[in-house]
Scaffold this motif. Sequence first.
Motif, PDB file in Angstrom:
ATOM      1  N   ASP A   1      37.170  50.441  41.406  1.00 53.64           N
ATOM      2  CA  ASP A   1      36.476  51.849  41.557  1.00 53.64           C
ATOM      3  C   ASP A   1      35.314  51.955  40.736  1.00 53.64           C
ATOM      4  OD1 ASP A   1      38.251  52.228  39.740  1.00 53.64           O
ATOM      5  OD2 ASP A   1      38.691  54.202  40.071  1.00 53.64           O
ATOM      6  N   ILE A   2      35.349  51.490  39.644  1.00 50.47           N
ATOM      7  CA  ILE A   2      34.077  51.348  38.942  1.00 50.47           C
ATOM      8  C   ILE A   2      33.136  50.358  39.215  1.00 50.47           C
ATOM      9  CG2 ILE A   2      33.743  50.961  36.119  1.00 50.47           C
ATOM     10  CD1 ILE A   2      35.047  53.765  36.800  1.00 50.47           C
ATOM     11  N   ALA A   3      33.637  49.046  39.398  1.00 46.67           N
ATOM     12  CA  ALA A   3      32.681  48.181  39.780  1.00 46.67           C
ATOM     13  C   ALA A   3      32.018  48.580  40.942  1.00 46.67           C
ATOM     14  CB  ALA A   3      33.723  46.766  40.141  1.00 46.67           C
ATOM     15  N   ALA A   4      32.926  49.419  41.699  1.00 48.24           N
ATOM     16  CA  ALA A   4      32.064  49.690  43.259  1.00 48.24           C
ATOM     17  C   ALA A   4      30.934  50.537  43.056  1.00 48.24           C
ATOM     18  CB  ALA A   4      33.255  50.477  44.068  1.00 48.24           C
ATOM     19  N   MET A   5      30.868  51.115  41.877  1.00 48.29           N
ATOM     20  CA  MET A   5      29.801  52.133  41.449  1.00 48.29           C
ATOM     21  C   MET A   5      28.513  51.304  41.141  1.00 48.29           C
ATOM     22  SD  MET A   5      31.863  55.163  39.855  1.00 48.29           S
ATOM     23  CE  MET A   5      30.914  56.471  39.875  1.00 48.29           C
ATOM     24  N   THR A   6      28.747  50.052  40.927  1.00 46.32           N
ATOM     25  CA  THR A   6      27.462  49.228  40.291  1.00 46.32           C
ATOM     26  C   THR A   6      26.790  48.638  41.582  1.00 46.32           C
ATOM     27  OG1 THR A   6      28.665  47.319  39.917  1.00 46.32           O
ATOM     28  CG2 THR A   6      28.637  48.769  38.296  1.00 46.32           C
ATOM     29  N   ASN A   7      25.752  47.868  41.409  1.00 51.81           N
ATOM     30  CA  ASN A   7      25.130  47.375  42.662  1.00 51.81           C
ATOM     31  C   ASN A   7      25.293  45.753  42.822  1.00 51.81           C
ATOM     32  OD1 ASN A   7      23.723  49.698  43.136  1.00 51.81           O
ATOM     33  ND2 ASN A   7      22.303  49.025  41.688  1.00 51.81           N
TER      34      ASN A   7
ATOM     35  N   GLN B   1      44.476  42.756  44.673  1.00 51.17           N
ATOM     36  CA  GLN B   1      44.077  41.418  44.165  1.00 51.17           C
ATOM     37  C   GLN B   1      43.581  41.671  42.535  1.00 51.17           C
ATOM     38  OE1 GLN B   1      40.822  39.927  45.973  1.00 51.17           O
ATOM     39  NE2 GLN B   1      40.447  38.138  44.829  1.00 51.17           N
ATOM     40  N   ILE B   2      44.001  40.967  41.733  1.00 49.79           N
ATOM     41  CA  ILE B   2      43.653  41.184  40.255  1.00 49.79           C
ATOM     42  C   ILE B   2      42.298  40.376  40.156  1.00 49.79           C
ATOM     43  CG2 ILE B   2      44.067  40.828  37.767  1.00 49.79           C
ATOM     44  CD1 ILE B   2      46.902  41.304  38.435  1.00 49.79           C
ATOM     45  N   ILE B   3      41.228  41.234  40.159  1.00 49.29           N
ATOM     46  CA  ILE B   3      39.878  40.515  39.901  1.00 49.29           C
ATOM     47  C   ILE B   3      39.073  40.729  38.727  1.00 49.29           C
ATOM     48  CG2 ILE B   3      39.559  40.510  42.642  1.00 49.29           C
ATOM     49  CD1 ILE B   3      37.472  42.596  42.477  1.00 49.29           C
TER      50      ILE B   3
ATOM     51  N   THR C   1      34.356  45.420  33.464  1.00 48.65           N
ATOM     52  CA  THR C   1      35.473  46.353  33.889  1.00 48.65           C
ATOM     53  C   THR C   1      36.639  45.619  34.580  1.00 48.65           C
ATOM     54  OG1 THR C   1      35.925  48.304  35.120  1.00 48.65           O
ATOM     55  CG2 THR C   1      34.451  46.726  36.090  1.00 48.65           C
ATOM     56  N   HIS C   2      37.795  46.238  34.471  1.00 48.64           N
ATOM     57  CA  HIS C   2      39.064  45.652  35.352  1.00 48.64           C
ATOM     58  C   HIS C   2      38.912  46.594  36.648  1.00 48.64           C
ATOM     59  CE1 HIS C   2      40.724  43.822  31.686  1.00 48.64           C
ATOM     60  NE2 HIS C   2      41.242  42.896  32.467  1.00 48.64           N
ATOM     61  N   GLU C   3      38.283  47.655  36.710  1.00 49.88           N
ATOM     62  CA  GLU C   3      38.637  48.572  37.716  1.00 49.88           C
ATOM     63  C   GLU C   3      37.786  48.448  38.927  1.00 49.88           C
ATOM     64  OE1 GLU C   3      39.941  52.312  35.024  1.00 49.88           O
ATOM     65  OE2 GLU C   3      38.331  51.165  34.194  1.00 49.88           O
TER      66      GLU C   3
ATOM     67  N   TYR D   1      33.949  44.965  49.308  1.00 54.96           N
ATOM     68  CA  TYR D   1      34.588  44.033  48.425  1.00 54.96           C
ATOM     69  C   TYR D   1      35.634  44.766  47.593  1.00 54.96           C
ATOM     70  CZ  TYR D   1      35.458  40.315  45.108  1.00 54.96           C
ATOM     71  OH  TYR D   1      36.232  39.461  44.133  1.00 54.96           O
ATOM     72  N   ALA D   2      35.136  45.782  46.735  1.00 52.22           N
ATOM     73  CA  ALA D   2      35.894  46.488  45.831  1.00 52.22           C
ATOM     74  C   ALA D   2      37.163  47.084  46.568  1.00 52.22           C
ATOM     75  CB  ALA D   2      35.037  47.346  45.224  1.00 52.22           C
ATOM     76  N   LYS D   3      36.750  47.520  47.641  1.00 54.37           N
ATOM     77  CA  LYS D   3      37.966  48.395  48.645  1.00 54.37           C
ATOM     78  C   LYS D   3      39.225  47.425  49.020  1.00 54.37           C
ATOM     79  CE  LYS D   3      36.545  50.673  52.111  1.00 54.37           C
ATOM     80  NZ  LYS D   3      35.825  51.632  52.987  1.00 54.37           N
ATOM     81  N   ARG D   4      38.684  46.165  49.497  1.00 53.32           N
ATOM     82  CA  ARG D   4      39.521  45.414  50.053  1.00 53.32           C
ATOM     83  C   ARG D   4      40.325  44.701  48.815  1.00 53.32           C
ATOM     84  NH1 ARG D   4      37.196  40.328  51.154  1.00 53.32           N
ATOM     85  NH2 ARG D   4      35.112  41.498  51.499  1.00 53.32           N
ATOM     86  N   ALA D   5      39.649  44.311  47.692  1.00 49.06           N
ATOM     87  CA  ALA D   5      40.437  43.797  46.644  1.00 49.06           C
ATOM     88  C   ALA D   5      41.540  44.747  46.129  1.00 49.06           C
ATOM     89  CB  ALA D   5      39.393  43.286  45.737  1.00 49.06           C
ATOM     90  N   PHE D   6      41.203  45.948  46.064  1.00 50.81           N
ATOM     91  CA  PHE D   6      41.944  47.195  45.725  1.00 50.81           C
ATOM     92  C   PHE D   6      43.151  47.164  46.509  1.00 50.81           C
ATOM     93  CE2 PHE D   6      43.411  51.747  45.468  1.00 50.81           C
ATOM     94  CZ  PHE D   6      43.816  51.483  43.834  1.00 50.81           C
ATOM     95  N   ALA D   7      42.835  47.139  47.932  1.00 53.30           N
ATOM     96  CA  ALA D   7      43.925  47.366  49.076  1.00 53.30           C
ATOM     97  C   ALA D   7      44.853  46.087  49.158  1.00 53.30           C
ATOM     98  CB  ALA D   7      43.274  47.209  50.251  1.00 53.30           C
TER      99      ALA D   7
END
Length: 241
Positions: free
Chosen positions: A202-208, A239-241, A198-200, A230-236
């Motif tokens: 919020d989607i990655a944040a739903m995995t473990n 950062q393209i991860i 995934t590119h997203e 991590y997902a929240k920080r990267a989103f804020a």
Amino acid sequence: MITLTGINKSYTTGANSLHVLKGIDLHIEEGEFVSIMGSSGSGKSTLLNILGILDSYDTGSYTLDDHVIGKLSETKAAAYRNKLIGFVFQSFNLISFKNAMENVALPLYYQKVNRKKRNDLAMEYLDKMGLADWAHHLPSELSGGQKQRIAIARALISQPKVILADEPTGALDTQTSYEVMEILKQVNQSGITILIVTHEHDIAAMTNRIVRLRDGVIAENIVNGQVKEYAKRAFAAQQII
Ligand code: ADP
Ligand code: MG
């Protein structure tokens, strides 16, 4: 469930060779729910295709459910795929002239299960996805979310050990994406190992666990408690991860 050791993969076109995966070491336990992130061209799909035995690797080793996946004939590769892996794609990959039930039943057709049995089972899986009423509709008559739920039912019907999904929510709106992720979460809770690209955030944040690829190497491996932060920080940070 999955062990990759020192996986290298290059694509050669004419005189040019592109080294796409550069010594990937990755271990995934049975029952994990993992997202693979990374910018476009970082090798995510190549990695998923190797895991799905859809493509070969050059050097290294790959073990899937205690089977050594080396150089295989197409027949042998297909046999492992049918037995162990379910695929879900961004663009659903449903057969347009077959109805929902027939699409879900398709893997069993290849396993030579008789029509009655495979349609009965397909109905069971459609029912689990809340789509029993749509069994006789063609893909063109269904929404994106419904199509992806049919694709998930099709992936599950052969009782795979692993689901591999390349951007499964990439063609869906946010609300529908969350619904599809909720279904994948339930599938995972039934014991099936899941890997999604995934590119997203919020989607990655739903995995473990997040495995981040950068230029063909694993740049980061974020687990459990750290995933959401991590997902929240990267989103804020955009950062393209
Ligand atoms: P991602 O999914 O992370 O965007 P890919 O794994 O699809 O990345 O591609 C990684 C790199 O390999 C890209 O530069 C892409 O152009 C190249 N590539 C992918 N598939 C092939 C192929 N079949 N032949 C040649 N180059 C390829
Ligand atoms: Mg890709």
